[in-house]
Design a protein around this motif. Structure first.
Motif, PDB file in Angstrom:
ATOM      1  N   ASP A 199     -27.850  -1.628 -24.060  1.00 31.35           N
ATOM      2  CA  ASP A 199     -28.769  -0.745 -24.769  1.00 31.35           C
ATOM      3  C   ASP A 199     -28.145  -0.378 -26.117  1.00 31.35           C
ATOM      4  O   ASP A 199     -27.493   0.656 -26.272  1.00 31.35           O
ATOM      5  CB  ASP A 199     -29.034   0.508 -23.934  1.00 31.35           C
ATOM      6  CG  ASP A 199     -30.216   1.315 -24.452  1.00 31.35           C
ATOM      7  OD1 ASP A 199     -30.549   1.168 -25.640  1.00 31.35           O
ATOM      8  OD2 ASP A 199     -30.802   2.082 -23.666  1.00 31.35           O
ATOM      9  N   VAL A 200     -28.360  -1.237 -27.112  1.00 31.57           N
ATOM     10  CA  VAL A 200     -27.691  -1.050 -28.401  1.00 31.57           C
ATOM     11  C   VAL A 200     -28.224   0.181 -29.138  1.00 31.57           C
ATOM     12  O   VAL A 200     -27.487   0.806 -29.905  1.00 31.57           O
ATOM     13  CB  VAL A 200     -27.838  -2.311 -29.273  1.00 31.57           C
ATOM     14  CG1 VAL A 200     -27.122  -3.482 -28.649  1.00 31.57           C
ATOM     15  CG2 VAL A 200     -29.305  -2.654 -29.513  1.00 31.57           C
ATOM     16  N   HIS A 201     -29.488   0.530 -28.927  1.00 30.32           N
ATOM     17  CA  HIS A 201     -30.024   1.723 -29.591  1.00 30.32           C
ATOM     18  C   HIS A 201     -29.339   2.980 -29.085  1.00 30.32           C
ATOM     19  O   HIS A 201     -28.957   3.873 -29.869  1.00 30.32           O
ATOM     20  CB  HIS A 201     -31.528   1.811 -29.363  1.00 30.32           C
ATOM     21  CG  HIS A 201     -32.165   2.968 -30.086  1.00 30.32           C
ATOM     22  ND1 HIS A 201     -33.251   3.648 -29.602  1.00 30.32           N
ATOM     23  CD2 HIS A 201     -31.852   3.553 -31.265  1.00 30.32           C
ATOM     24  CE1 HIS A 201     -33.580   4.614 -30.444  1.00 30.32           C
ATOM     25  NE2 HIS A 201     -32.752   4.566 -31.465  1.00 30.32           N
ATOM     26  N   LEU A 202     -29.148   3.073 -27.784  1.00 30.53           N
ATOM     27  CA  LEU A 202     -28.459   4.225 -27.206  1.00 30.53           C
ATOM     28  C   LEU A 202     -27.017   4.281 -27.686  1.00 30.53           C
ATOM     29  O   LEU A 202     -26.493   5.354 -28.018  1.00 30.53           O
ATOM     30  CB  LEU A 202     -28.521   4.141 -25.679  1.00 30.53           C
ATOM     31  CG  LEU A 202     -28.210   5.434 -24.912  1.00 30.53           C
ATOM     32  CD1 LEU A 202     -29.267   6.477 -25.200  1.00 30.53           C
ATOM     33  CD2 LEU A 202     -28.140   5.167 -23.425  1.00 30.53           C
ATOM     34  N   LEU A 203     -26.359   3.127 -27.748  1.00 26.50           N
ATOM     35  CA  LEU A 203     -24.981   3.081 -28.246  1.00 26.50           C
ATOM     36  C   LEU A 203     -24.918   3.498 -29.708  1.00 26.50           C
ATOM     37  O   LEU A 203     -23.982   4.198 -30.125  1.00 26.50           O
ATOM     38  CB  LEU A 203     -24.415   1.672 -28.064  1.00 26.50           C
ATOM     39  CG  LEU A 203     -24.173   1.223 -26.619  1.00 26.50           C
ATOM     40  CD1 LEU A 203     -23.819  -0.253 -26.577  1.00 26.50           C
ATOM     41  CD2 LEU A 203     -23.061   2.053 -25.980  1.00 26.50           C
ATOM     42  N   GLN A 204     -25.885   3.069 -30.487  1.00 27.15           N
ATOM     43  CA  GLN A 204     -25.910   3.450 -31.899  1.00 27.15           C
ATOM     44  C   GLN A 204     -26.012   4.968 -32.052  1.00 27.15           C
ATOM     45  O   GLN A 204     -25.313   5.568 -32.877  1.00 27.15           O
ATOM     46  CB  GLN A 204     -27.076   2.769 -32.596  1.00 27.15           C
ATOM     47  CG  GLN A 204     -27.157   3.057 -34.089  1.00 27.15           C
ATOM     48  CD  GLN A 204     -28.450   2.564 -34.702  1.00 27.15           C
ATOM     49  OE1 GLN A 204     -29.481   2.508 -34.050  1.00 27.15           O
ATOM     50  NE2 GLN A 204     -28.399   2.200 -35.971  1.00 27.15           N
ATOM     51  N   LEU A 205     -26.870   5.596 -31.252  1.00 24.62           N
ATOM     52  CA  LEU A 205     -27.005   7.052 -31.311  1.00 24.62           C
ATOM     53  C   LEU A 205     -25.704   7.747 -30.925  1.00 24.62           C
ATOM     54  O   LEU A 205     -25.308   8.743 -31.550  1.00 24.62           O
ATOM     55  CB  LEU A 205     -28.140   7.509 -30.386  1.00 24.62           C
ATOM     56  CG  LEU A 205     -29.556   7.099 -30.789  1.00 24.62           C
ATOM     57  CD1 LEU A 205     -30.556   7.529 -29.718  1.00 24.62           C
ATOM     58  CD2 LEU A 205     -29.931   7.716 -32.129  1.00 24.62           C
ATOM     59  N   CYS A 206     -25.039   7.235 -29.900  1.00 23.83           N
ATOM     60  CA  CYS A 206     -23.762   7.818 -29.483  1.00 23.83           C
ATOM     61  C   CYS A 206     -22.717   7.690 -30.595  1.00 23.83           C
ATOM     62  O   CYS A 206     -21.983   8.649 -30.890  1.00 23.83           O
ATOM     63  CB  CYS A 206     -23.266   7.140 -28.205  1.00 23.83           C
ATOM     64  SG  CYS A 206     -24.286   7.440 -26.740  1.00 23.83           S
ATOM     65  N   LEU A 207     -22.619   6.517 -31.211  1.00 19.30           N
ATOM     66  CA  LEU A 207     -21.650   6.308 -32.284  1.00 19.30           C
ATOM     67  C   LEU A 207     -21.929   7.213 -33.473  1.00 19.30           C
ATOM     68  O   LEU A 207     -20.997   7.658 -34.157  1.00 19.30           O
ATOM     69  CB  LEU A 207     -21.684   4.839 -32.727  1.00 19.30           C
ATOM     70  CG  LEU A 207     -21.087   3.833 -31.743  1.00 19.30           C
ATOM     71  CD1 LEU A 207     -21.492   2.417 -32.109  1.00 19.30           C
ATOM     72  CD2 LEU A 207     -19.568   3.954 -31.713  1.00 19.30           C
ATOM     73  N   GLN A 208     -23.173   7.501 -33.724  1.00 16.24           N
ATOM     74  CA  GLN A 208     -23.532   8.340 -34.861  1.00 16.24           C
ATOM     75  C   GLN A 208     -23.281   9.819 -34.601  1.00 16.24           C
ATOM     76  O   GLN A 208     -23.070  10.578 -35.550  1.00 16.24           O
ATOM     77  CB  GLN A 208     -25.000   8.123 -35.224  1.00 16.24           C
ATOM     78  CG  GLN A 208     -25.305   6.761 -35.825  1.00 16.24           C
ATOM     79  CD  GLN A 208     -26.794   6.521 -36.006  1.00 16.24           C
ATOM     80  OE1 GLN A 208     -27.625   7.177 -35.385  1.00 16.24           O
ATOM     81  NE2 GLN A 208     -27.140   5.565 -36.862  1.00 16.24           N
ATOM     82  N   GLN A 209     -23.277  10.228 -33.321  1.00 13.96           N
ATOM     83  CA  GLN A 209     -23.233  11.665 -33.038  1.00 13.96           C
ATOM     84  C   GLN A 209     -22.005  12.117 -32.263  1.00 13.96           C
ATOM     85  O   GLN A 209     -21.664  13.294 -32.312  1.00 13.96           O
ATOM     86  CB  GLN A 209     -24.500  12.064 -32.270  1.00 13.96           C
ATOM     87  CG  GLN A 209     -25.779  11.801 -33.056  1.00 13.96           C
ATOM     88  CD  GLN A 209     -27.002  12.388 -32.387  1.00 13.96           C
ATOM     89  OE1 GLN A 209     -26.904  13.351 -31.641  1.00 13.96           O
ATOM     90  NE2 GLN A 209     -28.162  11.815 -32.660  1.00 13.96           N
TER      91      GLN A 209
END
Length: 711
Positions: free
Chosen positions: A506-516
């Protein structure tokens, strides 16, 4: 009665594609935000139709636009418009056999397209010989085209010969008012109602036997009234046709599917079903739709001086189940698909999930001992009732419902109050993903307490525990995204979240985690990097990725910048003036590859957005360096951590052909920077000498001219 839930604070707006429009079409979720319905004139929308996906719906306005909505994600998946000067004349539908969409504009022009098409002017077009009234499409059969003169054609037969002659079925001055398609014994059955001089007729077309039957609707003993809305349900023998008349009552007519004499104009009498459900003075904004065999929804004003309301009636026991006032008014249109009610409230298309329980006398009279609503079950999902003063969905003109409300208040007061967070954790353990998402949205809309971040972490942990226990069937992705967007989570608070996201790719979920998340371990960051580099371009194109970090990305603009770059000196460095002839000679051996590498981005925009999330995350060089050694060699030359990457992979880099140009350019650049730095050192010495001279000459007049020689 059901209690109103807090507003979600979201509005779905039109995804503008193709031509620009004057306004946007939105699914109403809050009264504070406005998103007027595009092209919804005095008569409202042309229609709302189900798509081939469970939670996707086609909305056709009364102008030029068709919009595809996905309810579960509250997103606009597509928007298509006909050209200026053209007008859509019947609602768009989905061909469930092919997944394509069909619409008719200007009465005779049929268009067929799919979700990948953008411009309706460039899709399949067929000009028909007669004007179309409606296209019907449901699961289990091909789309059927009903013409204004009463003839019906299957879509495939019509497309084989678009200009075929269409016969006239109905008489002169007879106008089709309403139509619906059913599946009975795996065969389509079409019914349409016509009106002529105040008289109403029903036509039933059975396609397996190719029989068309006509019925005259007799109004019974009541005076001649105007029928304002129709709805129908079907069983194996009869079509139950219900109508809402101008006297405010609902009537039922039973029409046999198999007539005794198909050639003869038969008569059927309608009987009173519900009396005075809306005001008899209402001339506009009334609608009727069947929910199941025992329940109907009625839209209209219950009293002459009252505002419009939506009411649910139990037709089996003649009782009002629930009602809610609609102060902003409606267009008198109501649709029901897949346990979702659709209606225009003010300028918004409002979606209300609504499920009816099995009807019983106890439920209808308010005698049920459980705390559910009598006979019905309401689960507000995307759109809830607007908050009213002091109560939720209330019943009008129902003494039984009032007694039930009083009894429920007493029962609720006797029960110990359970904190909302604990109620939500209990819901997470046993309920469906959809219901959990609804309850989570309610919880997040409440006032936050000082321990909100800890509670949010517990909720994430509860979701992840069930996710691991019921893998792969349970993965509440939407809930996890909502929780990340609260901005109170961190990696240490929910360490298993990114692990599950990596397992699900789930790259979208990972992207959100990396951003926050500010405290992601370097090992997890590198694992995300490997995933972002290894996932295929085709998969990324179908994935939802936040593109803000590459918002200005444009291949054309980048090419122009790269072309101009060779003409500009950067920090005193010009590649053409460099004297590394051996390097230039090696680079000229493959001029085509060189050009390609120079003028194009090595990754697609979505991958670039994911890599930017990696590059902007916090890290420590000491802990990051060991993990970078595990990155495959072919992926090393596209990252920004150039010093760390070269240190970690120097032996590999000098051996692979892909890195040759990179190393040569780095050599040239470093050499030029050394030269510039050397010149700056010389200037620094001169400035120190000037400073000394200035310190020695303190006695200056008001004006002086000095000549300083620099050696």
């Amino acid at each position: 009665m059901a209690e109103p839930v807090p507003e979600t604070g979201e509005t779905l707006e039109e995804d503008r594609r193709g031509e620009e429009h004057e306004s946007s079409l939105g699914l109403r979720t809050v009264p504070e935000q406005t998103s007027p319905v595009l092209g919804a004139g005095p008569d409202g929308l042309l229609g709302v139709e189900h798509s081939d996906k469970t939670d996707q719906f086609l909305v056709t306005d009364s102008g030029r636009t068709v919009i595809l909505y996905k309810l579960s994600d509250q997103k606009t998946l597509g928007s298509w418009s006909v050209k200026q000067g053209q007008i859509i004349t019947c609602p768009a539908v989905c061909n469930f056999q092919t997944g394509e969409y069909i619409v008719v504009h200007d009465n005779k022009v049929l268009r067929i397209w799919n979700s990948e098409d953008v411009n309706l002017d460039k899709v399949f077009k067929a000009t028909l010989s007669a004007e179309v009234c409606r296209i019907h499409s449901i699961q289990g059969t091909e789309p059927l085209v009903l013409f204004k003169e009463g003839a019906v054609r299957g879509l495939e037969a019509l497309l084989a010969e678009p200009q075929q002659k269409i016969e006239t079925v109905i008489s002169d001055e007879e106008v089709i008012k309403w139509t619906k398609l059913f599946i009975v014994f795996r065969h389509p059955v079409l019914i349409f109602i016509t009106e002529k001089h105040g008289n109403y007729f029903a036509y039933v077309q059975t396609f397996h036997s190719r029989v068309l039957s006509k019925y005259t609707l007799l109004l019974g003993h009541e005076e001649k009234t105007l029928i304002q809305s129709f709805t129908a349900s079907v069983d194996r023998k009869f079509i139950s046709l219900m109508s809402l008349s101008s006297d405010g009552s609902v009537y039922e007519t039973l029409i046999p599917i198999r007539p005794t004499d198909p050639e003869k104009n038969q008569r059927v009498v309608r009987s009173l079903l519900l009396k005075a459900v809306v005001s008899g003075n209402a001339r506009n904004a009334v609608a009727l739709t069947v929910l199941d065999q025992d329940h109907v929804a009625v839209l209209g004003s219950p009293l002459p001086a009252s505002k419009e309301s939506l009411s649910i009636w139990n037709i089996k026991f003649q009782t009002l189940q629930t009602s809610k006032e609609l102060p902003q008014g409606t267009s008198g249109q109501l649709w029901y698909y897949g346990e979702n009610l659709f209606m225009l409230h003010g300028k918004f298309l409002t979606v209300i999930p609504y499920k009816c329980e099995v009807s019983s006398l106890a439920g209808a009279l308010g005698k049920l001992k459980h705390s559910q609503d009598p006979g019905t079950h309401v689960e507000p999902h995307f759109v809830n009732w607007e908050a009213s003063q002091g109560c939720g969905l209330g019943c009008q003109n129902s003494e039984q419902s009032r007694r039930l409300l009083r009894r429920r208040k007493i029962e609720v007061n006797l029960q110990p109050e359970v904190p909302p967070s604990k109620q939500l954790l209990l819901t997470i353990k046993k309920d469906s993903e959809k219901h959990i998402e609804v309850e989570l949205r309610k919880f997040l809309a409440m006032t936050q307490t000082p321990d909100f971040h800890a509670i949010t972490g517990d909720i994430v942990t509860g979701l992840l525990e069930r996710c691991k226990a019921e893998e792969p069937s349970f993965y509440p992705r939407n809930c996890l995204i909502q929780l990340i967007q609260t901005h109170v989570l961190s990696y240490s608070l929910c360490p298993g979240l990114m692990e599950v996201a990596l397992q699900k790719t789930d790259v979208h979920l990972l992207q959100l985690c990396l951003q926050q998340f500010p405290d992601i371990p370097e090992s997890v960051t590198c694992t995300c990097l490997k995933l972002f580099l290894s996932i295929g371009d085709d998969c990324l194109q179908e994935t939802d990725v936040n593109m803000e970090s590459v918002f200005d990305y444009s291949g054309t603009v980048q090419d122009e910048k790269m072309e101009e770059q060779t003409k500009i000196l950067q920090n005193g460095f010009n590649p053409k003036e460099d004297n590394c002839s051996n390097c230039d000679q090696e680079l000229k051996e493959k001029p085509q590859d060189t050009t390609k590498e120079t003028t194009s981005c090595p990754v697609i925009p979505k991958r670039a957005a994911l890599l930017n999330a990696i590059l902007h995350s916090a890290y420590s060089e000491t802990f990051l360096l060991p993990h970078l050694k595990d990155i495959p060699a072919q992926h090393i030359t596209i990252m920004d951590w150039i010093c760390l990457l070269l240190d970690a992979n120097f032996t590999v880099v000098v051996m692979i052909p892909e890195a040759k140009r990179l190393l040569i350019n780095l050599y040239k650049f470093v050499k030029s920077q050394i030269s510039v730095y050397s010149e700056l050192n010389k200037i620094e010495v001169s400035f120190r000498e000037l400073q000394k001279l200035n310190q020695e000459k303190n006695n200056r007049g008001l004006y002086s001219i000095e000549v300083l020689e620099l050696f």
